[in-house]
Design a protein around this motif. Sequence first.
Motif, PDB file in Angstrom:
ATOM      1  N   GLU A   1       6.368 -13.843  -4.665  1.00  0.00           N
ATOM      2  CA  GLU A   1       4.939 -14.087  -4.475  1.00  0.00           C
ATOM      3  C   GLU A   1       4.679 -14.826  -3.174  1.00  0.00           C
ATOM      4  OE1 GLU A   1       3.978 -14.409  -9.269  1.00  0.00           O
ATOM      5  OE2 GLU A   1       4.128 -16.223  -8.025  1.00  0.00           O
ATOM      6  N   ARG A   2       5.510 -15.830  -2.893  1.00  0.00           N
ATOM      7  CA  ARG A   2       5.310 -16.626  -1.672  1.00  0.00           C
ATOM      8  C   ARG A   2       5.514 -15.791  -0.416  1.00  0.00           C
ATOM      9  NH1 ARG A   2       8.275 -18.994   1.966  1.00  0.00           N
ATOM     10  NH2 ARG A   2      10.227 -18.468   0.918  1.00  0.00           N
ATOM     11  N   THR A   3       6.606 -15.036  -0.350  1.00  0.00           N
ATOM     12  CA  THR A   3       6.874 -14.255   0.862  1.00  0.00           C
ATOM     13  C   THR A   3       5.839 -13.149   1.055  1.00  0.00           C
ATOM     14  OG1 THR A   3       8.443 -12.879  -0.393  1.00  0.00           O
ATOM     15  CG2 THR A   3       9.348 -14.729   0.855  1.00  0.00           C
ATOM     16  N   THR A   4       5.385 -12.548  -0.034  1.00  0.00           N
ATOM     17  CA  THR A   4       4.348 -11.514   0.066  1.00  0.00           C
ATOM     18  C   THR A   4       3.034 -12.118   0.541  1.00  0.00           C
ATOM     19  OG1 THR A   4       5.378 -10.327  -1.783  1.00  0.00           O
ATOM     20  CG2 THR A   4       3.160  -9.664  -1.171  1.00  0.00           C
ATOM     21  N   PHE A   5       2.683 -13.262  -0.027  1.00  0.00           N
ATOM     22  CA  PHE A   5       1.461 -13.982   0.344  1.00  0.00           C
ATOM     23  C   PHE A   5       1.505 -14.367   1.833  1.00  0.00           C
ATOM     24  CE2 PHE A   5      -1.555 -17.413  -1.566  1.00  0.00           C
ATOM     25  CZ  PHE A   5      -2.646 -16.704  -1.087  1.00  0.00           C
ATOM     26  N   GLU A   6       2.644 -14.911   2.267  1.00  0.00           N
ATOM     27  CA  GLU A   6       2.791 -15.322   3.665  1.00  0.00           C
ATOM     28  C   GLU A   6       2.670 -14.121   4.609  1.00  0.00           C
ATOM     29  OE1 GLU A   6       6.533 -17.298   3.863  1.00  0.00           O
ATOM     30  OE2 GLU A   6       5.727 -19.245   3.221  1.00  0.00           O
TER      31      GLU A   6
ATOM     32  N   SER B   1       0.362  -5.291  -4.475  1.00  0.00           N
ATOM     33  CA  SER B   1      -0.933  -5.722  -4.982  1.00  0.00           C
ATOM     34  C   SER B   1      -0.783  -6.709  -6.126  1.00  0.00           C
ATOM     35  CB  SER B   1      -1.742  -4.501  -5.436  1.00  0.00           C
ATOM     36  OG  SER B   1      -2.992  -4.898  -5.960  1.00  0.00           O
ATOM     37  N   MET B   2       0.130  -6.433  -7.050  1.00  0.00           N
ATOM     38  CA  MET B   2       0.354  -7.323  -8.191  1.00  0.00           C
ATOM     39  C   MET B   2       0.900  -8.674  -7.748  1.00  0.00           C
ATOM     40  SD  MET B   2       1.916  -4.702 -11.056  1.00  0.00           S
ATOM     41  CE  MET B   2       2.259  -6.042 -12.183  1.00  0.00           C
TER      42      MET B   2
ATOM     43  N   PRO C   1     -12.443  -7.341  10.116  1.00  0.00           N
ATOM     44  CA  PRO C   1     -11.822  -6.360   9.215  1.00  0.00           C
ATOM     45  C   PRO C   1     -10.324  -6.636   9.060  1.00  0.00           C
ATOM     46  CG  PRO C   1     -12.093  -5.428  11.386  1.00  0.00           C
ATOM     47  CD  PRO C   1     -12.759  -6.779  11.441  1.00  0.00           C
ATOM     48  N   ARG C   2      -9.724  -6.044   8.042  1.00  0.00           N
ATOM     49  CA  ARG C   2      -8.312  -6.259   7.777  1.00  0.00           C
ATOM     50  C   ARG C   2      -7.463  -5.683   8.908  1.00  0.00           C
ATOM     51  NH1 ARG C   2      -8.030  -5.049   1.235  1.00  0.00           N
ATOM     52  NH2 ARG C   2      -8.585  -7.183   0.613  1.00  0.00           N
ATOM     53  N   GLU C   3      -6.401  -6.458   9.251  1.00  0.00           N
ATOM     54  CA  GLU C   3      -5.507  -6.035  10.328  1.00  0.00           C
ATOM     55  C   GLU C   3      -4.239  -5.378   9.800  1.00  0.00           C
ATOM     56  OE1 GLU C   3      -4.911  -9.574  12.595  1.00  0.00           O
ATOM     57  OE2 GLU C   3      -7.034  -9.788  13.114  1.00  0.00           O
ATOM     58  N   THR C   4      -4.078  -5.368   8.485  1.00  0.00           N
ATOM     59  CA  THR C   4      -2.964  -4.659   7.859  1.00  0.00           C
ATOM     60  C   THR C   4      -3.424  -4.135   6.507  1.00  0.00           C
ATOM     61  OG1 THR C   4      -0.595  -4.787   7.337  1.00  0.00           O
ATOM     62  CG2 THR C   4      -1.974  -6.609   6.610  1.00  0.00           C
ATOM     63  N   THR C   5      -2.650  -3.255   5.917  1.00  0.00           N
ATOM     64  CA  THR C   5      -3.023  -2.646   4.644  1.00  0.00           C
ATOM     65  C   THR C   5      -1.940  -2.890   3.600  1.00  0.00           C
ATOM     66  OG1 THR C   5      -1.925  -0.545   5.170  1.00  0.00           O
ATOM     67  CG2 THR C   5      -4.226  -0.809   5.887  1.00  0.00           C
ATOM     68  N   LEU C   6      -2.281  -2.581   2.339  1.00  0.00           N
ATOM     69  CA  LEU C   6      -1.275  -2.691   1.276  1.00  0.00           C
ATOM     70  C   LEU C   6      -0.100  -1.757   1.530  1.00  0.00           C
ATOM     71  CD1 LEU C   6      -3.467  -2.921  -1.962  1.00  0.00           C
ATOM     72  CD2 LEU C   6      -2.078  -4.742  -0.950  1.00  0.00           C
ATOM     73  N   GLU C   7      -0.391  -0.579   2.077  1.00  0.00           N
ATOM     74  CA  GLU C   7       0.679   0.373   2.380  1.00  0.00           C
ATOM     75  C   GLU C   7       1.660  -0.199   3.395  1.00  0.00           C
ATOM     76  OE1 GLU C   7      -2.504   1.055   2.310  1.00  0.00           O
ATOM     77  OE2 GLU C   7      -2.870   2.849   1.103  1.00  0.00           O
ATOM     78  N   GLU C   8       1.127  -0.860   4.435  1.00  0.00           N
ATOM     79  CA  GLU C   8       1.994  -1.437   5.465  1.00  0.00           C
ATOM     80  C   GLU C   8       2.808  -2.601   4.912  1.00  0.00           C
ATOM     81  OE1 GLU C   8      -0.675  -0.420   9.447  1.00  0.00           O
ATOM     82  OE2 GLU C   8      -1.110  -2.216   8.253  1.00  0.00           O
TER      83      GLU C   8
ATOM     84  N   ALA D   1       3.660  -2.902   1.768  1.00  0.00           N
ATOM     85  CA  ALA D   1       4.636  -2.298   0.867  1.00  0.00           C
ATOM     86  C   ALA D   1       5.841  -1.777   1.645  1.00  0.00           C
ATOM     87  CB  ALA D   1       3.980  -1.160   0.078  1.00  0.00           C
ATOM     88  N   ALA D   2       5.576  -1.179   2.804  1.00  0.00           N
ATOM     89  CA  ALA D   2       6.672  -0.670   3.625  1.00  0.00           C
ATOM     90  C   ALA D   2       7.539  -1.813   4.147  1.00  0.00           C
ATOM     91  CB  ALA D   2       6.102   0.139   4.791  1.00  0.00           C
ATOM     92  N   GLN D   3       6.911  -2.945   4.465  1.00  0.00           N
ATOM     93  CA  GLN D   3       7.655  -4.099   4.971  1.00  0.00           C
ATOM     94  C   GLN D   3       8.636  -4.634   3.926  1.00  0.00           C
ATOM     95  OE1 GLN D   3       5.176  -7.186   6.669  1.00  0.00           O
ATOM     96  NE2 GLN D   3       6.770  -8.745   6.484  1.00  0.00           N
ATOM     97  N   PHE D   4       8.247  -4.609   2.661  1.00  0.00           N
ATOM     98  CA  PHE D   4       9.100  -5.137   1.590  1.00  0.00           C
ATOM     99  C   PHE D   4       9.856  -4.035   0.848  1.00  0.00           C
ATOM    100  CE2 PHE D   4       5.953  -8.530   2.146  1.00  0.00           C
ATOM    101  CZ  PHE D   4       6.783  -9.638   2.228  1.00  0.00           C
TER     102      PHE D   4
END
Length: 238
Positions: free
Chosen positions: A175-180, A211-212, A191-198, A200-203
């Motif tokens: 949770e911490r690393t995703t949040f960071e 998202s969860m 506007p957002r500079e990144t997306t959930l898809e990006e 998700a690809a990073q992790f």
Amino acid sequence: MIDLDIDMRQYDCPFIDTTDDVDIAFSAVQWQLDTDDESLETRLIAKGGSVGALDAGLRELREHPNMTECYILSKRDAVAQIGTTIEETNAMRTIDRNGGYITGPFQIEDGRERWHVGFDDDQDEDHALADLERHNEFTVEDRDQLGPTALFDLLENSESAIGLLEGCRSLTETERTTFEAACKNGYYETPRETTLEELAAQFDVSKTAVSMNLRRGERKVLKAALSALESLEDAKTC
């Protein structure tokens, strides 16, 4: 009051020497500097990378020439609460003789120590840092200068601050690393500079998993923040 956050490398500290050789870390819970006896009495939490590392670290700590006393108060798995008495180090002596004082707990890991040190004026600070350079290696990571009003506010609202801190500590590593990552990459910007898809690809996980993890982290932090705000409002009405 001047408050310094110092990354310190002492050359005569038993805790630093031990973390240099063994996968173990120490966090101070209580401490008492006896300037007459030139010693420091502490209660610490020792955390080893494994049960074997904890045992090896405590054994090495007891055998250090600057260690006067080291005993276990409680122990479970790779974590122990210990009591120690060590000889006054050069850095401790330098801080004390230049009008400095410890303002918060210290942590020791990987041969480095995190100190929180206070001074009442710039001259004491300058003299202490100049003296420290002679026998120690250090970096001032942060410096705050707090007036009486700010100090009073900090002390008055310490429970709110602790609650917020505990909320942050309740985050899991994921949770911490995703949040960071979301914050640093602009997910919360408009506007957002990144997306959930990006993200998700990073992790290397699914969009749903990211998202969860974000939602769980947000709930924990927001709950702690709201609790802290309520405490602040209650303090105002008293």
